[in-house]
Design a protein around this motif. Structure first.
Motif, PDB file in Angstrom:
ATOM      1  N   LEU A  64      44.944  10.549 -26.869  1.00 51.71           N
ATOM      2  CA  LEU A  64      43.968   9.731 -27.599  1.00 51.71           C
ATOM      3  C   LEU A  64      42.702   9.512 -26.777  1.00 51.71           C
ATOM      4  O   LEU A  64      41.587   9.628 -27.280  1.00 51.71           O
ATOM      5  CB  LEU A  64      44.584   8.360 -27.935  1.00 51.71           C
ATOM      6  CG  LEU A  64      45.517   8.292 -29.145  1.00 51.71           C
ATOM      7  CD1 LEU A  64      46.155   6.918 -29.222  1.00 51.71           C
ATOM      8  CD2 LEU A  64      44.749   8.588 -30.418  1.00 51.71           C
ATOM      9  N   ILE A  65      42.920   9.210 -25.526  1.00 45.78           N
ATOM     10  CA  ILE A  65      41.770   9.000 -24.625  1.00 45.78           C
ATOM     11  C   ILE A  65      40.913  10.265 -24.599  1.00 45.78           C
ATOM     12  O   ILE A  65      39.689  10.219 -24.743  1.00 45.78           O
ATOM     13  CB  ILE A  65      42.247   8.640 -23.193  1.00 45.78           C
ATOM     14  CG1 ILE A  65      42.849   7.234 -23.167  1.00 45.78           C
ATOM     15  CG2 ILE A  65      41.101   8.735 -22.197  1.00 45.78           C
ATOM     16  CD1 ILE A  65      43.517   6.874 -21.842  1.00 45.78           C
ATOM     17  N   GLU A  66      41.573  11.401 -24.428  1.00 41.30           N
ATOM     18  CA  GLU A  66      40.857  12.675 -24.333  1.00 41.30           C
ATOM     19  C   GLU A  66      40.062  12.938 -25.618  1.00 41.30           C
ATOM     20  O   GLU A  66      38.871  13.288 -25.569  1.00 41.30           O
ATOM     21  CB  GLU A  66      41.850  13.802 -24.075  1.00 41.30           C
ATOM     22  CG  GLU A  66      41.163  15.120 -23.785  1.00 41.30           C
ATOM     23  CD  GLU A  66      42.160  16.212 -23.402  1.00 41.30           C
ATOM     24  OE1 GLU A  66      43.370  16.012 -23.632  1.00 41.30           O
ATOM     25  OE2 GLU A  66      41.720  17.237 -22.881  1.00 41.30           O
ATOM     26  N   ALA A  67      40.725  12.757 -26.753  1.00 38.66           N
ATOM     27  CA  ALA A  67      40.076  13.035 -28.042  1.00 38.66           C
ATOM     28  C   ALA A  67      38.872  12.121 -28.258  1.00 38.66           C
ATOM     29  O   ALA A  67      37.798  12.558 -28.674  1.00 38.66           O
ATOM     30  CB  ALA A  67      41.085  12.854 -29.171  1.00 38.66           C
ATOM     31  N   ASN A  68      39.049  10.870 -27.930  1.00 40.43           N
ATOM     32  CA  ASN A  68      37.967   9.916 -28.151  1.00 40.43           C
ATOM     33  C   ASN A  68      36.790  10.128 -27.214  1.00 40.43           C
ATOM     34  O   ASN A  68      35.638   9.961 -27.600  1.00 40.43           O
ATOM     35  CB  ASN A  68      38.506   8.492 -28.014  1.00 40.43           C
ATOM     36  CG  ASN A  68      39.232   8.047 -29.262  1.00 40.43           C
ATOM     37  OD1 ASN A  68      38.651   8.006 -30.331  1.00 40.43           O
ATOM     38  ND2 ASN A  68      40.511   7.765 -29.141  1.00 40.43           N
ATOM     39  N   ILE A  69      37.112  10.499 -25.988  1.00 41.17           N
ATOM     40  CA  ILE A  69      36.031  10.761 -25.028  1.00 41.17           C
ATOM     41  C   ILE A  69      35.223  11.981 -25.469  1.00 41.17           C
ATOM     42  O   ILE A  69      33.989  11.963 -25.482  1.00 41.17           O
ATOM     43  CB  ILE A  69      36.610  10.944 -23.605  1.00 41.17           C
ATOM     44  CG1 ILE A  69      36.997   9.571 -23.057  1.00 41.17           C
ATOM     45  CG2 ILE A  69      35.588  11.605 -22.682  1.00 41.17           C
ATOM     46  CD1 ILE A  69      37.803   9.636 -21.799  1.00 41.17           C
ATOM     47  N   GLU A  70      35.930  13.044 -25.838  1.00 43.85           N
ATOM     48  CA  GLU A  70      35.255  14.253 -26.304  1.00 43.85           C
ATOM     49  C   GLU A  70      34.369  13.919 -27.506  1.00 43.85           C
ATOM     50  O   GLU A  70      33.222  14.314 -27.579  1.00 43.85           O
ATOM     51  CB  GLU A  70      36.286  15.322 -26.709  1.00 43.85           C
ATOM     52  CG  GLU A  70      37.027  15.939 -25.532  1.00 43.85           C
ATOM     53  CD  GLU A  70      36.103  16.774 -24.642  1.00 43.85           C
ATOM     54  OE1 GLU A  70      35.016  17.160 -25.096  1.00 43.85           O
ATOM     55  OE2 GLU A  70      36.483  17.005 -23.487  1.00 43.85           O
ATOM     56  N   LYS A  71      34.951  13.171 -28.433  1.00 46.79           N
ATOM     57  CA  LYS A  71      34.228  12.818 -29.647  1.00 46.79           C
ATOM     58  C   LYS A  71      32.953  12.040 -29.295  1.00 46.79           C
ATOM     59  O   LYS A  71      31.866  12.352 -29.767  1.00 46.79           O
ATOM     60  CB  LYS A  71      35.136  11.965 -30.541  1.00 46.79           C
ATOM     61  CG  LYS A  71      34.539  11.617 -31.899  1.00 46.79           C
ATOM     62  CD  LYS A  71      35.520  10.748 -32.663  1.00 46.79           C
ATOM     63  CE  LYS A  71      34.838  10.124 -33.869  1.00 46.79           C
ATOM     64  NZ  LYS A  71      35.634   9.048 -34.433  1.00 46.79           N
ATOM     65  N   HIS A  72      33.126  11.071 -28.432  1.00 43.66           N
ATOM     66  CA  HIS A  72      31.975  10.246 -28.074  1.00 43.66           C
ATOM     67  C   HIS A  72      30.874  11.058 -27.413  1.00 43.66           C
ATOM     68  O   HIS A  72      29.712  11.002 -27.803  1.00 43.66           O
ATOM     69  CB  HIS A  72      32.387   9.119 -27.137  1.00 43.66           C
ATOM     70  CG  HIS A  72      31.192   8.433 -26.533  1.00 43.66           C
ATOM     71  ND1 HIS A  72      30.447   7.512 -27.229  1.00 43.66           N
ATOM     72  CD2 HIS A  72      30.579   8.598 -25.336  1.00 43.66           C
ATOM     73  CE1 HIS A  72      29.450   7.121 -26.469  1.00 43.66           C
ATOM     74  NE2 HIS A  72      29.501   7.753 -25.315  1.00 43.66           N
ATOM     75  N   PHE A  73      31.251  11.810 -26.397  1.00 41.46           N
ATOM     76  CA  PHE A  73      30.225  12.481 -25.611  1.00 41.46           C
ATOM     77  C   PHE A  73      29.612  13.677 -26.334  1.00 41.46           C
ATOM     78  O   PHE A  73      28.473  14.040 -26.086  1.00 41.46           O
ATOM     79  CB  PHE A  73      30.781  12.884 -24.242  1.00 41.46           C
ATOM     80  CG  PHE A  73      30.873  11.720 -23.309  1.00 41.46           C
ATOM     81  CD1 PHE A  73      29.737  11.203 -22.713  1.00 41.46           C
ATOM     82  CD2 PHE A  73      32.087  11.111 -23.048  1.00 41.46           C
ATOM     83  CE1 PHE A  73      29.813  10.108 -21.871  1.00 41.46           C
ATOM     84  CE2 PHE A  73      32.166  10.027 -22.204  1.00 41.46           C
ATOM     85  CZ  PHE A  73      31.027   9.522 -21.610  1.00 41.46           C
ATOM     86  N   LEU A  74      30.370  14.286 -27.218  1.00 48.88           N
ATOM     87  CA  LEU A  74      29.803  15.412 -27.961  1.00 48.88           C
ATOM     88  C   LEU A  74      28.902  14.922 -29.088  1.00 48.88           C
ATOM     89  O   LEU A  74      27.931  15.577 -29.447  1.00 48.88           O
ATOM     90  CB  LEU A  74      30.925  16.299 -28.520  1.00 48.88           C
ATOM     91  CG  LEU A  74      31.729  17.047 -27.451  1.00 48.88           C
ATOM     92  CD1 LEU A  74      32.865  17.827 -28.078  1.00 48.88           C
ATOM     93  CD2 LEU A  74      30.829  17.986 -26.648  1.00 48.88           C
ATOM     94  N   GLN A  75      29.213  13.762 -29.621  1.00 44.71           N
ATOM     95  CA  GLN A  75      28.436  13.271 -30.764  1.00 44.71           C
ATOM     96  C   GLN A  75      27.235  12.435 -30.364  1.00 44.71           C
ATOM     97  O   GLN A  75      26.319  12.256 -31.145  1.00 44.71           O
ATOM     98  CB  GLN A  75      29.337  12.425 -31.692  1.00 44.71           C
ATOM     99  CG  GLN A  75      30.318  13.284 -32.457  1.00 44.71           C
ATOM    100  CD  GLN A  75      31.173  12.453 -33.394  1.00 44.71           C
ATOM    101  OE1 GLN A  75      31.080  11.236 -33.428  1.00 44.71           O
ATOM    102  NE2 GLN A  75      32.014  13.127 -34.165  1.00 44.71           N
ATOM    103  N   ASN A  76      27.262  11.920 -29.181  1.00 45.00           N
ATOM    104  CA  ASN A  76      26.200  11.010 -28.776  1.00 45.00           C
ATOM    105  C   ASN A  76      25.054  11.788 -28.133  1.00 45.00           C
ATOM    106  O   ASN A  76      25.184  12.276 -27.011  1.00 45.00           O
ATOM    107  CB  ASN A  76      26.762   9.978 -27.788  1.00 45.00           C
ATOM    108  CG  ASN A  76      25.775   8.855 -27.560  1.00 45.00           C
ATOM    109  OD1 ASN A  76      24.578   9.024 -27.755  1.00 45.00           O
ATOM    110  ND2 ASN A  76      26.295   7.716 -27.153  1.00 45.00           N
ATOM    111  N   PRO A  77      23.928  11.926 -28.810  1.00 43.81           N
ATOM    112  CA  PRO A  77      22.829  12.721 -28.272  1.00 43.81           C
ATOM    113  C   PRO A  77      22.198  12.113 -27.021  1.00 43.81           C
ATOM    114  O   PRO A  77      21.519  12.800 -26.275  1.00 43.81           O
ATOM    115  CB  PRO A  77      21.823  12.760 -29.428  1.00 43.81           C
ATOM    116  CG  PRO A  77      22.145  11.565 -30.258  1.00 43.81           C
ATOM    117  CD  PRO A  77      23.606  11.322 -30.104  1.00 43.81           C
TER     118      PRO A  77
END
Lengths: 135, 400
Positions: free
Chosen positions: A117-130
């Protein structure tokens, strides 16, 4: 507090529970948000290695080795602000009695889930946040 | 001769993440080279292979196979003389015990670094290290550890190179500065400031030198106190004295004379004695300390919790103040056993009617905790770092 930090925390755990507190890591780094992603990924790699070790130790019913890896991951996870993961490590660290192997396996399963969950959320955050284009 | 500081650090930790993370922090802080080692056995090999000296060894305590304590025992047997920082996520009291073990084994322990580590905590360690520990001569590649000997100290005393910095002590109930601890600082002509940890042990080991040194610091402190009292500040001066000072029966008269010369009331001067150093010659200690108290000096038991003081010690010796060691204050926020130590120390102090000071308070959380537990005074970076007299004056509303 850097731009995007609140968003980061909120996205990690939509139900309000905190999986990783980027602010803690940013503070450790002297508030350099651009390095947060890098270290969180290093932590995830290291934690995955730790979970492999724990799995192997559980197969050997070696609770002492499990506890030692738990202790190691506890410090790492606290460093990146993964408080809940760290709490699980703390429980694992405290299990010394062989009869508690079932509990250790249960904690291990929770740690696996939480790390993914941590991994998925971190990826999501950093990839989506310009704002956070990390190299 | 031109001097510049260089840093080589060996980092021993079984956690790869921690090695990566701390290495990066160290590089951020300007460390030139970080040797990363993941187990004690390899650590011993790496240390023995070094031609160039390592300035700092950061050593994890809890590791598989060879743990940190065993590693420290090995390097102590090998007469390792470099600086060491103990690094661990174990409980504060265990980390303190590990530090004691390393020290009694003859190792040079610079301090402890609890996990999770922060850049600020690491910076504080590196600053301590940088203050004159390692020098590199520009005329060659050789890096040599600073060795202070008794002649360096004698020259410094002769050249008046020791100055006093003043760290405020604040009353918890009204935030008023009601005193200061005098802290000796040595400004070396070439190296700059040398921390007390580097020169106090040399002074303590040289017969008679501690008396001279203590008198100089006491004179400067009471002289400054007199100036501040004249300017209307309501302050007490706390001056550290060593067990080495408690070896002569006429010490109370000597101190009395120093204070009289400065025209300062004796009850404005508190003498701080480190707890761990008490008890070498109990009868003589009791004799001198009792007579100091009779003359009106305050007596503070310093670093409480780190030594062997018992209720009996507090009962037998005429202390007026108890200072709780920073290690417990810092850890109390997150560590229940450290909190229990702080709480019981405060209660013990209250039982004996002592003024209770928390040392090393670094943030609001620690302030709130010790204030809530009933501490009367606070000292630490949350209030102010130790200051030269001009800055202390400004802090207290006086022109420098």
């Amino acid at each position: 507090m850097m731009p995007g930090e609140h968003t980061f925390q909120a996205e990690l755990e939509p139900k309000g529970k905190l999986l990783v507190d980027a602010a803690i890591l940013a503070e450790s780094l002297g508030v350099k948000i651009e390095q947060v992603y890098k270290y969180t990924l290093i932590f995830i790699d290291s934690a995955k290695e730790g979970l492999v070790e724990i799995e192997s130790s559980l197969k050997e019913k070696n609770l002492q080795a499990v506890a030692l890896t738990g202790h190691r991951l506890k410090s790492s996870s606290l460093t990146v602000g993964a408080q809940q993961f760290s709490e699980l490590c703390k429980i694992l660290e405290s299990l010394a009695n062989d009869e508690e192997i079932d509990r250790a396996e249960s904690i291990f399963a929770q740690m696996q889930l939480m790390l993914s969950l941590i991994e998925a959320n971190i990826e999501k955050h950093f990839l989506q946040n310009p704002d956070n284009e990390f190299k | 001769m031109s001097l510049s500081k260089t840093m080589r650090v060996m980092l021993l930790d079984d956690d790869r993440f921690m090695l990566d993370f701390v290495s990066e922090l160290l590089k951020e802080l300007g460390v030139d080279e970080v040797l990363r080692v993941q187990d004690g056995k390899t650590g011993l090999e790496v240390l023995s292979e070094q031609v160039k000296e390592i300035d700092l060894l950061i050593c994890d305590i809890e590791m598989p196979k060879m743990d940190g304590i065993e590693f420290l025992r090995h390097i102590a047997n090998r007469k390792y003389c470099g600086n060491i920082v103990l690094f661990s996520g174990i409980d504060a009291d265990l980390l303190k015990a590990a530090e004691r073990f390393a020290k009694v084994s003859g190792l040079q322990v610079l301090g402890t670094l609890p996990k999770p580590v922060t850049l600020g905590a690491l910076a504080a360690v590196m600053e301590k290290l940088a203050q004159g520990v390692t020098v590199t001569h520009h005329n060659g590649t050789q890096s040599s550890k600073l060795r202070i000997d008794v002649n360096d100290i004698r020259n410094a005393l002769l050249n008046d190179e020791f100055s006093v910095f003043y760290q405020p002590k604040v009353v918890v109930s009204d935030f008023r500065t009601n005193g200061f601890e005098s802290l000796a600082r040595w400004r070396h002509a070439q190296i700059g400031f040398i921390p007390p940890d580097e020169f106090i042990p040399v002074i303590e080991q040289t017969e008679g030198l501690m008396d001279e040194f203590t008198l100089i610091i006491l004179r400067k402190s009471v002289h400054q106190l007199a100036l501040w009292l004249d300017q209307g500040l309501d302050l007490k001066a706390s001056v550290n004295i060593s067990m080495e000072n408690l070896n002569r029966h006429d010490l109370p008269e000597i101190f009395e004379e120093v204070v009289r010369t400065a025209r300062v009331p004796r009850n404005r001067v508190v003498l701080e004695i480190t707890e761990g150093k008490l008890g070498k010659d109990f009868a003589l200690c009791l004799d001198i300390l009792t007579r100091l108290r009779i003359k009106g000096f305050g007596l503070s038991i310093d670093d409480f919790g780190t030594g062997y003081a018992t209720m009996e010690t507090l009962n037998n010796l005429p202390f007026t103040e108890l200072k709780i060691d920073r290690v417990f204050v810092n850890a109390a926020v997150s560590d229940p056993s450290s909190r229990a130590i702080v709480e019981s120390s405060i209660n013990l102090g209250k039982e004996f009617g002592l003024n209770i000071v928390a040392e090393g308070v670094e943030n609001q959380t620690e302030w709130d905790l010790v204030a809530g537990l009933g501490c009367t005074e606070v000292q630490g970076y949350f209030i102010s770092k130790p200051l030269p007299h001009e800055e202390f004056s400004q802090l207290n509303g006086l022109s420098a």
